[in-house]
Design a protein around this motif. Structure first.
Motif, PDB file in Angstrom:
ATOM      1  N   VAL A 263       0.826  -1.217   0.000  1.00 50.63           N
ATOM      2  CA  VAL A 263       0.000   0.000   0.000  1.00 50.63           C
ATOM      3  C   VAL A 263       0.859   1.267   0.000  1.00 50.63           C
ATOM      4  N   ILE A 264       2.180   1.106  -0.139  1.00 49.35           N
ATOM      5  CA  ILE A 264       3.063   2.286  -0.114  1.00 49.35           C
ATOM      6  C   ILE A 264       2.696   3.303  -1.192  1.00 49.35           C
ATOM      7  N   PRO A 265       2.386   2.884  -2.452  1.00 44.03           N
ATOM      8  CA  PRO A 265       1.996   3.885  -3.457  1.00 44.03           C
ATOM      9  C   PRO A 265       0.811   4.760  -2.994  1.00 44.03           C
ATOM     10  N   TYR A 266      -0.111   4.156  -2.252  1.00 44.30           N
ATOM     11  CA  TYR A 266      -1.275   4.905  -1.777  1.00 44.30           C
ATOM     12  C   TYR A 266      -0.892   5.858  -0.648  1.00 44.30           C
ATOM     13  N   THR A 267      -0.007   5.417   0.237  1.00 45.74           N
ATOM     14  CA  THR A 267       0.423   6.310   1.329  1.00 45.74           C
ATOM     15  C   THR A 267       1.220   7.484   0.789  1.00 45.74           C
TER      16      THR A 267
ATOM     17  N   ASN B  61       0.926  11.657   0.930  1.00 44.82           N
ATOM     18  CA  ASN B  61       2.045  12.260   1.674  1.00 44.82           C
ATOM     19  C   ASN B  61       2.125  11.690   3.097  1.00 44.82           C
ATOM     20  N   LEU B  62       1.988  10.351   3.202  1.00 42.94           N
ATOM     21  CA  LEU B  62       2.041   9.679   4.504  1.00 42.94           C
ATOM     22  C   LEU B  62       3.238   8.747   4.548  1.00 42.94           C
ATOM     23  N   ASP B  63       3.809   8.555   5.712  1.00 41.68           N
ATOM     24  CA  ASP B  63       4.839   7.548   5.949  1.00 41.68           C
ATOM     25  C   ASP B  63       4.190   6.337   6.583  1.00 41.68           C
ATOM     26  N   ILE B  64       4.665   5.135   6.235  1.00 45.30           N
ATOM     27  CA  ILE B  64       4.157   3.907   6.848  1.00 45.30           C
ATOM     28  C   ILE B  64       5.340   3.101   7.354  1.00 45.30           C
ATOM     29  N   ILE B  65       5.255   2.650   8.601  1.00 45.98           N
ATOM     30  CA  ILE B  65       6.369   1.949   9.246  1.00 45.98           C
ATOM     31  C   ILE B  65       5.869   0.587   9.712  1.00 45.98           C
ATOM     32  N   PHE B  66       6.613  -0.458   9.318  1.00 45.11           N
ATOM     33  CA  PHE B  66       6.296  -1.809   9.763  1.00 45.11           C
ATOM     34  C   PHE B  66       7.328  -2.238  10.804  1.00 45.11           C
ATOM     35  N   ASP B  67       6.882  -2.888  11.885  1.00 46.26           N
ATOM     36  CA  ASP B  67       7.789  -3.334  12.938  1.00 46.26           C
ATOM     37  C   ASP B  67       7.261  -4.645  13.516  1.00 46.26           C
ATOM     38  N   THR B  68       8.179  -5.467  14.028  1.00 50.08           N
ATOM     39  CA  THR B  68       7.789  -6.752  14.609  1.00 50.08           C
ATOM     40  C   THR B  68       8.766  -7.136  15.710  1.00 50.08           C
ATOM     41  N   THR B  69       8.270  -7.896  16.674  1.00 55.40           N
ATOM     42  CA  THR B  69       9.141  -8.403  17.745  1.00 55.40           C
ATOM     43  C   THR B  69       9.700  -9.776  17.388  1.00 55.40           C
ATOM     44  N   ASP B  70       9.100 -10.429  16.375  1.00 55.03           N
ATOM     45  CA  ASP B  70       9.527 -11.772  15.952  1.00 55.03           C
ATOM     46  C   ASP B  70       9.677 -11.787  14.430  1.00 55.03           C
TER      47      ASP B  70
ATOM     48  N   LYS C 153      -1.409  -7.350  -5.804  1.00 55.98           N
ATOM     49  CA  LYS C 153      -1.629  -6.024  -6.386  1.00 55.98           C
ATOM     50  C   LYS C 153      -3.091  -5.827  -6.755  1.00 55.98           C
ATOM     51  N   GLU C 154      -3.670  -6.891  -7.320  1.00 59.73           N
ATOM     52  CA  GLU C 154      -5.076  -6.794  -7.712  1.00 59.73           C
ATOM     53  C   GLU C 154      -5.981  -6.634  -6.494  1.00 59.73           C
ATOM     54  N   LYS C 155      -5.630  -7.357  -5.426  1.00 60.29           N
ATOM     55  CA  LYS C 155      -6.431  -7.246  -4.193  1.00 60.29           C
ATOM     56  C   LYS C 155      -6.303  -5.846  -3.597  1.00 60.29           C
ATOM     57  N   VAL C 156      -5.102  -5.280  -3.661  1.00 62.29           N
ATOM     58  CA  VAL C 156      -4.886  -3.930  -3.146  1.00 62.29           C
ATOM     59  C   VAL C 156      -5.744  -2.934  -3.930  1.00 62.29           C
ATOM     60  N   LYS C 157      -5.709  -3.077  -5.268  1.00 67.16           N
ATOM     61  CA  LYS C 157      -6.523  -2.197  -6.105  1.00 67.16           C
ATOM     62  C   LYS C 157      -8.002  -2.318  -5.729  1.00 67.16           C
ATOM     63  N   LEU C 158      -8.414  -3.569  -5.489  1.00 67.59           N
ATOM     64  CA  LEU C 158      -9.813  -3.826  -5.186  1.00 67.59           C
ATOM     65  C   LEU C 158     -10.199  -3.226  -3.817  1.00 67.59           C
ATOM     66  N   GLU C 159      -9.399  -3.521  -2.771  1.00 64.12           N
ATOM     67  CA  GLU C 159      -9.753  -3.115  -1.407  1.00 64.12           C
ATOM     68  C   GLU C 159      -9.543  -1.623  -1.165  1.00 64.12           C
ATOM     69  N   LEU C 160      -8.633  -1.008  -1.951  1.00 61.19           N
ATOM     70  CA  LEU C 160      -8.367   0.419  -1.786  1.00 61.19           C
ATOM     71  C   LEU C 160      -8.922   1.227  -2.955  1.00 61.19           C
ATOM     72  N   SER C 161      -9.975   0.682  -3.553  1.00 57.43           N
ATOM     73  CA  SER C 161     -10.537   1.320  -4.743  1.00 57.43           C
ATOM     74  C   SER C 161     -11.202   2.659  -4.454  1.00 57.43           C
ATOM     75  N   ASP C 162     -11.504   2.928  -3.177  1.00 52.04           N
ATOM     76  CA  ASP C 162     -12.137   4.216  -2.850  1.00 52.04           C
ATOM     77  C   ASP C 162     -11.110   5.281  -2.482  1.00 52.04           C
ATOM     78  N   ILE C 163      -9.821   4.968  -2.727  1.00 51.99           N
ATOM     79  CA  ILE C 163      -8.760   5.966  -2.538  1.00 51.99           C
ATOM     80  C   ILE C 163      -8.210   6.307  -3.913  1.00 51.99           C
ATOM     81  N   TYR C 164      -8.367   7.572  -4.300  1.00 50.17           N
ATOM     82  CA  TYR C 164      -7.891   7.988  -5.620  1.00 50.17           C
ATOM     83  C   TYR C 164      -6.497   8.578  -5.490  1.00 50.17           C
ATOM     84  N   MET C 165      -5.573   8.044  -6.318  1.00 49.79           N
ATOM     85  CA  MET C 165      -4.190   8.531  -6.268  1.00 49.79           C
ATOM     86  C   MET C 165      -3.986   9.647  -7.286  1.00 49.79           C
TER      87      MET C 165
END
Length: 643
Positions: free
Chosen positions: A479-483, A487-496, A631-643
């Motif tokens: 989803v980085i292209p959408y963020t 103009n948003l930053d997205i950070i992923f983190d994990t303990t394992d 990618k197709e699922k991302v397009k589908l689930e984020l279809s209400d966000i216009y880039m």
């Protein structure tokens, strides 16, 4: 005819005058005048009137005049009162007897004895002033009842019921009730008990000094009250002062010399009774007028007083009823209350039992009837709720279908208007708009189908063993292209680095993408999204956090309801069906997990998914996700966000 009317008028007038005259001075009844130094609002007035009437008996016309001398007595006032009585005596029959109460009334009566009340018996009560009593008794036909405090009897009660008491404090209001000789007399009398007597006149001290004295008292002290309440700086009133004494002397027994203190926190004692004094005065008048006694009767002891005790306070100090003096009156005694109102109580109990039986019968009938009425009301409510949901669904789904169709139609019309040689040309940008809105329609339809499946069919997830850390990370990266477009930053983190658990990959992808879609849409420009994966005991926790518009508590209660959308400016700017979070909750619960939300208005929202870590027997799927499919699922689930 006129003569008859005239005679009728005379007859009626005579009848009315006869009734009126009989009401004031009935033939054969003795006329008694009661002169009160106070007024009808005076503390003891009702007791005085009841006592006088009881003592006088029947066949008495009792008239009352009020001097109101406590607040308004002056030579002018005295003259006006004199003229009032003089006029009354001139125009009506003389009185057969005069009863006076308190010092001012007695002084008035003997001052105008020869002028107004000559040869009329005068009886006084509620008088303590010995000099005034001596002066009054020097006149012929003057009798009375002296107001005497039963000090000796109350000290005797204290020495009997409170063996450890060494100091007794007499607390009076206006003036000293004891002379030095009195104190010496009582101390000598009770010398074997080692009792010391002290007197506190509240009129001579500040109320704060009075409180300090009270706080110093101990269980070896006792109190006898004589209407305290008037202080140098304030008038608390008798009842409030008794309450103050009680509150600051929890373990100190308090006795009283006056009846009005009973029931206010004092144990009681032998008390001055306004009713008994007035009754004695009435009895003296009745006895003199009937010729049974001499023209002069004087009661100078405490025979008009009576023993009264408060049952509730007696219990506090362990005083038993059988130890009280004979003839004692006990207030607040539940047994005495029952005896006094036994017949009334039995009638009430009988009525209550009948009513209970009727109520039981009515309840049985009502339950039988309401059983069917409730079912009917439930069906009606369900029907109304279904109608409401149907209308709500129709409104929302119409909007969600119309919007993308309108966009597609507009693009097609625009492209057609720009066509050359009747060739229909769609630009890449318009193609993307059409594709995005088609995806939006497809997403809405898929969500509605899934919701219906979960409600109507026991749908179970298709589980595969996966490294959920890698799964969530890939979804986050997708989803980085959408963020970036927002103009948003997205950070992923994990303990394992690796957490193997069985999940339905498709449903998990859709759930996480829905949450990320919301986080992107409702974040402020330049914000940051955080996606964290961790383990807690036997659960994997997935946290998606934004610093966006947030929600208030009222909105949080409905956030997972289908078609629920927050009504504010930010949400209206963003497209959405209000179905996504309902789908997320259903998918998470299908995994045996739960989803929690924390949010604060204008500060952001945090969704936390917790699902149990389980493994199925089959080998885990190493290639659980294909990049193009994601990618197709991302397009589908984020279809209400216009880039």
């Amino acid at each position: 005819m006129r003569k008859c009317k005239y005679l009728s008028f005379i007859f009626i007038t005579i009848l009315i005058l006869g009734i009126y005259t009989k009401d004031i001075y009935s033939e054969g009844k003795r006329n008694i005048l009661f002169i009160s130094s106070g007024n009808p609002n005076f503390l003891n007035f009702d007791e005085y009137m009841s006592g006088i009437v009881s003592g006088l008996g029947h066949d008495i016309n009792l008239q009352t005049e009020y001097m109101n001398s406590e607040y308004n007595y002056s030579p002018k006032h005295e003259l006006e009162f004199y003229e009032l009585l003089s006029h009354r005596l001139r125009n009506y029959k003389n009185f057969d007897g005069i009863i006076v109460e308190n010092d001012d009334a007695l002084e008035f009566a003997i001052k105008y004895r020869e002028d107004l009340f000559k040869d009329i018996p005068i009886v006084f009560f509620a008088i303590e002033n010995e000099e005034l009593i001596k002066k009054a008794l020097s006149y012929d036909m003057v009798s009375g009842v002296k107001e005497v405090s039963s000090i000796d009897k109350n000290i005797e009660l204290i020495s009997k019921f409170h063996k450890g008491v060494k100091n007794i404090y007499f607390m009076s209001g206006y003036k000293s009730e004891l002379t030095k000789e009195d104190i010496s007399y009582y101390e000598n009398k009770y010398k074997k008990n080692n009792i010391n007597l002290h007197e506190v006149v509240t009129r001579n001290i500040d109320v704060n000094d009075f409180k300090k004295k009270l706080k110093k008292l101990e269980s070896s002290d006792a109190i006898i009250t004589f209407y305290p309440g008037y202080f140098e700086n304030i008038n608390l009133g008798h009842e409030d002062t008794i309450g103050l004494i009680k509150s600051l002397t929890k373990d100190v027994p308090i006795y009283s010399s006056f009846e009005h203190s009973i029931g206010k926190g004092t144990i009681g004692g032998k008390v001055v009774s306004p009713y008994n004094q007035a009754k004695k005065a009435g009895e003296i008048v009745n006895s003199i007028l009937s010729g049974k006694s001499d023209k002069k009767i004087y009661i100078g002891d405490d025979n008009a007083n009576k023993y009264i005790f408060d049952y509730e306070v007696m219990k506090e100090f362990g005083i038993k009823k059988h130890d009280l003096p004979d003839g004692s009156v006990i207030v607040n005694d539940p047994i005495e209350i029952y005896k006094k109102h036994e017949n009334y109580i039995l009638v009430v109990i009988s009525i209550i039992l009948v009513l209970v039986a009727m109520v039981i019968a009515l309840i049985s009938y009502t339950n039988y009837k309401m059983k069917y009425e409730k079912e009917l009301l439930r069906l009606i409510d369900e029907g109304e709720e279904l109608s409401r949901l149907k209308a709500h669904f129709t409104s929302n789904i119409s909007h969600e279908l119309r919007t993308p169709i309108t966009v597609i139609s507009s693009v097609m019309q625009l492209s057609k208007s720009k066509s050359k040689n009747n060739e229909f040309i769609i630009s890449n940008n318009n193609y993307e708009i059409i594709e995005s809105n088609c995806n939006r329609l497809l997403r809405l339809i898929n969500n509605l189908i899934d919701i219906q499946k979960f409600k109507c069919v026991d749908t179970k997830p298709y589980l595969q063993n996966v490294n959920i850390v890698e799964l969530i990370e890939d979804i986050t990266l997708s989803v980085i292209p959408y963020t970036k477009s927002k103009n948003l930053d997205i950070i992923f983190d994990t303990t394992d680095e690796e957490i193997i658990t069985a999940v339905d990959i498709d449903k998990m992808e859709r759930a996480i993408l829905n949450l990320l879609s919301n986080a992107i849409k409702f974040s402020y420009n330049g914000g940051t999204l955080n996606v964290n994966v961790s383990t807690l005991e036997d659960n994997v926790e997935i946290e998606i956090k934004d610093k966006g518009i947030g929600m208030n508590e009222e909105e949080l209660e409905h956030i997972f309801d289908i078609f629920y959308q927050i009504d504010n400016t930010m949400t209206r700017k963003n497209e959405g069906s209000g179905v996504g979070l309902s789908i997320v909750k259903l998918f998470v619960e299908a995994h045996g997990g739960k989803i929690d939300i924390k949010s604060k208005l204008n500060e952001g929202t945090t969704f936390k998914i917790k699902i149990p870590i389980i493994k199925i027997s089959e080998n885990r799927c190493d290639k659980y996700i294909i990049e193009d499919e994601l990618k197709e699922k991302v397009k589908l689930e984020l279809s209400d966000i216009y880039m």
